[in-house]
Scaffold this motif. Sequence first.
Motif, PDB file in Angstrom:
ATOM      1  N   LYS A  21       0.847  -1.204   0.000  1.00 23.91           N
ATOM      2  CA  LYS A  21       0.000   0.000   0.000  1.00 23.91           C
ATOM      3  C   LYS A  21       0.880   1.251   0.000  1.00 23.91           C
ATOM      4  O   LYS A  21       0.587   2.215  -0.703  1.00 23.91           O
ATOM      5  CB  LYS A  21      -0.932   0.020   1.212  1.00 23.91           C
ATOM      6  CG  LYS A  21      -1.967  -1.062   1.203  1.00 23.91           C
ATOM      7  CD  LYS A  21      -3.082  -0.707   0.277  1.00 23.91           C
ATOM      8  CE  LYS A  21      -4.178  -1.746   0.407  1.00 23.91           C
ATOM      9  NZ  LYS A  21      -5.140  -1.657  -0.655  1.00 23.91           N
ATOM     10  N   ALA A  22       1.953   1.237   0.787  1.00 23.36           N
ATOM     11  CA  ALA A  22       2.871   2.381   0.805  1.00 23.36           C
ATOM     12  C   ALA A  22       3.528   2.559  -0.563  1.00 23.36           C
ATOM     13  O   ALA A  22       3.680   3.679  -1.055  1.00 23.36           O
ATOM     14  CB  ALA A  22       3.932   2.203   1.893  1.00 23.36           C
ATOM     15  N   HIS A  23       3.887   1.444  -1.187  1.00 28.16           N
ATOM     16  CA  HIS A  23       4.502   1.491  -2.518  1.00 28.16           C
ATOM     17  C   HIS A  23       3.515   2.051  -3.547  1.00 28.16           C
ATOM     18  O   HIS A  23       3.882   2.878  -4.394  1.00 28.16           O
ATOM     19  CB  HIS A  23       4.955   0.082  -2.902  1.00 28.16           C
ATOM     20  CG  HIS A  23       5.744   0.009  -4.157  1.00 28.16           C
ATOM     21  ND1 HIS A  23       6.952   0.651  -4.325  1.00 28.16           N
ATOM     22  CD2 HIS A  23       5.494  -0.624  -5.318  1.00 28.16           C
ATOM     23  CE1 HIS A  23       7.412   0.402  -5.539  1.00 28.16           C
ATOM     24  NE2 HIS A  23       6.539  -0.364  -6.159  1.00 28.16           N
ATOM     25  N   GLU A  24       2.262   1.621  -3.465  1.00 29.48           N
ATOM     26  CA  GLU A  24       1.227   2.133  -4.372  1.00 29.48           C
ATOM     27  C   GLU A  24       0.993   3.626  -4.155  1.00 29.48           C
ATOM     28  O   GLU A  24       0.819   4.385  -5.112  1.00 29.48           O
ATOM     29  CB  GLU A  24      -0.077   1.365  -4.174  1.00 29.48           C
ATOM     30  CG  GLU A  24      -0.017  -0.064  -4.656  1.00 29.48           C
ATOM     31  CD  GLU A  24      -1.198  -0.906  -4.178  1.00 29.48           C
ATOM     32  OE1 GLU A  24      -2.144  -0.350  -3.575  1.00 29.48           O
ATOM     33  OE2 GLU A  24      -1.158  -2.130  -4.413  1.00 29.48           O
ATOM     34  N   GLU A  25       0.988   4.054  -2.897  1.00 34.10           N
ATOM     35  CA  GLU A  25       0.799   5.478  -2.595  1.00 34.10           C
ATOM     36  C   GLU A  25       1.967   6.292  -3.146  1.00 34.10           C
ATOM     37  O   GLU A  25       1.777   7.402  -3.655  1.00 34.10           O
ATOM     38  CB  GLU A  25       0.668   5.686  -1.085  1.00 34.10           C
ATOM     39  CG  GLU A  25       0.517   7.129  -0.668  1.00 34.10           C
ATOM     40  CD  GLU A  25      -0.787   7.783  -1.102  1.00 34.10           C
ATOM     41  OE1 GLU A  25      -0.836   9.028  -1.117  1.00 34.10           O
ATOM     42  OE2 GLU A  25      -1.750   7.076  -1.437  1.00 34.10           O
ATOM     43  N   ALA A  26       3.179   5.743  -3.066  1.00 25.80           N
ATOM     44  CA  ALA A  26       4.349   6.433  -3.624  1.00 25.80           C
ATOM     45  C   ALA A  26       4.207   6.588  -5.136  1.00 25.80           C
ATOM     46  O   ALA A  26       4.511   7.651  -5.688  1.00 25.80           O
ATOM     47  CB  ALA A  26       5.631   5.678  -3.281  1.00 25.80           C
ATOM     48  N   ALA A  27       3.735   5.543  -5.808  1.00 25.29           N
ATOM     49  CA  ALA A  27       3.538   5.624  -7.254  1.00 25.29           C
ATOM     50  C   ALA A  27       2.481   6.671  -7.602  1.00 25.29           C
ATOM     51  O   ALA A  27       2.647   7.442  -8.559  1.00 25.29           O
ATOM     52  CB  ALA A  27       3.141   4.256  -7.810  1.00 25.29           C
ATOM     53  N   TYR A  28       1.410   6.714  -6.827  1.00 21.12           N
ATOM     54  CA  TYR A  28       0.351   7.700  -7.047  1.00 21.12           C
ATOM     55  C   TYR A  28       0.888   9.117  -6.829  1.00 21.12           C
ATOM     56  O   TYR A  28       0.654  10.013  -7.656  1.00 21.12           O
ATOM     57  CB  TYR A  28      -0.814   7.414  -6.101  1.00 21.12           C
ATOM     58  CG  TYR A  28      -1.938   8.407  -6.200  1.00 21.12           C
ATOM     59  CD1 TYR A  28      -2.746   8.458  -7.326  1.00 21.12           C
ATOM     60  CD2 TYR A  28      -2.202   9.283  -5.152  1.00 21.12           C
ATOM     61  CE1 TYR A  28      -3.783   9.377  -7.414  1.00 21.12           C
ATOM     62  CE2 TYR A  28      -3.236  10.195  -5.226  1.00 21.12           C
ATOM     63  CZ  TYR A  28      -4.024  10.246  -6.364  1.00 21.12           C
ATOM     64  OH  TYR A  28      -5.033  11.162  -6.444  1.00 21.12           O
ATOM     65  N   HIS A  72       8.754  15.118  -3.402  1.00 26.21           N
ATOM     66  CA  HIS A  72       9.920  14.234  -3.397  1.00 26.21           C
ATOM     67  C   HIS A  72      10.151  13.648  -2.000  1.00 26.21           C
ATOM     68  O   HIS A  72      10.373  12.436  -1.866  1.00 26.21           O
ATOM     69  CB  HIS A  72      11.156  14.998  -3.879  1.00 26.21           C
ATOM     70  CG  HIS A  72      12.413  14.201  -3.800  1.00 26.21           C
ATOM     71  ND1 HIS A  72      12.722  13.199  -4.692  1.00 26.21           N
ATOM     72  CD2 HIS A  72      13.427  14.239  -2.902  1.00 26.21           C
ATOM     73  CE1 HIS A  72      13.871  12.652  -4.350  1.00 26.21           C
ATOM     74  NE2 HIS A  72      14.325  13.273  -3.273  1.00 26.21           N
ATOM     75  N   SER A  73      10.068  14.481  -0.984  1.00 28.65           N
ATOM     76  CA  SER A  73      10.278  14.009   0.391  1.00 28.65           C
ATOM     77  C   SER A  73       9.212  12.998   0.802  1.00 28.65           C
ATOM     78  O   SER A  73       9.514  11.978   1.438  1.00 28.65           O
ATOM     79  CB  SER A  73      10.269  15.187   1.369  1.00 28.65           C
ATOM     80  OG  SER A  73      11.346  16.041   1.110  1.00 28.65           O
ATOM     81  N   TYR A  74       7.963  13.288   0.452  1.00 29.57           N
ATOM     82  CA  TYR A  74       6.865  12.376   0.781  1.00 29.57           C
ATOM     83  C   TYR A  74       7.046  11.030   0.084  1.00 29.57           C
ATOM     84  O   TYR A  74       6.902   9.968   0.705  1.00 29.57           O
ATOM     85  CB  TYR A  74       5.536  13.025   0.377  1.00 29.57           C
ATOM     86  CG  TYR A  74       4.318  12.193   0.658  1.00 29.57           C
ATOM     87  CD1 TYR A  74       4.023  11.743   1.941  1.00 29.57           C
ATOM     88  CD2 TYR A  74       3.439  11.866  -0.370  1.00 29.57           C
ATOM     89  CE1 TYR A  74       2.889  10.979   2.192  1.00 29.57           C
ATOM     90  CE2 TYR A  74       2.303  11.109  -0.125  1.00 29.57           C
ATOM     91  CZ  TYR A  74       2.033  10.665   1.158  1.00 29.57           C
ATOM     92  OH  TYR A  74       0.913   9.917   1.405  1.00 29.57           O
ATOM     93  N   ILE A  75       7.410  11.066  -1.180  1.00 31.95           N
ATOM     94  CA  ILE A  75       7.638   9.832  -1.938  1.00 31.95           C
ATOM     95  C   ILE A  75       8.796   9.049  -1.339  1.00 31.95           C
ATOM     96  O   ILE A  75       8.709   7.822  -1.171  1.00 31.95           O
ATOM     97  CB  ILE A  75       7.880  10.162  -3.428  1.00 31.95           C
ATOM     98  CG1 ILE A  75       6.597  10.703  -4.052  1.00 31.95           C
ATOM     99  CG2 ILE A  75       8.399   8.943  -4.188  1.00 31.95           C
ATOM    100  CD1 ILE A  75       6.796  11.412  -5.383  1.00 31.95           C
ATOM    101  N   ALA A  76       9.867   9.725  -0.995  1.00 29.37           N
ATOM    102  CA  ALA A  76      11.018   9.052  -0.383  1.00 29.37           C
ATOM    103  C   ALA A  76      10.626   8.404   0.947  1.00 29.37           C
ATOM    104  O   ALA A  76      11.058   7.286   1.249  1.00 29.37           O
ATOM    105  CB  ALA A  76      12.166  10.044  -0.176  1.00 29.37           C
TER     106      ALA A  76
END
Length: 101
Positions: A21-28, A72-76
């Motif tokens: 789910k975290a990975h999917e949120e990062a992609a979004y 960028h920070s949120y995705i990281a």
Amino acid sequence: MGQPSDGYDASASGIRRRAEKAHEEAAYARALRDELAGVFAREGRPMGDDLYGAELDKSFPKRRDAILEEFHSYIAELEATHEGMRTSAKHYDTARRQSEH
């Protein structure tokens, strides 16, 4: 699955699901950031040519860059959470296998 001990018991599969789910949120978030960067690029100077627009235009590049940096920070952070949770799931699997022997 073994019997829960007196300590903490976690489901490695549940941890892996939440990691995804975290990975999917990062992609979004990455897609949103890229879309927003495209809007910034297409619009150029969106503040207008009047006195107020000229004043806002001075700070626009810093504001734009700050917004994109926050993405960028949120995705990281999401990707680090994803990796950390995957590692935790592996450790729980290893510990469970060792305790079952």
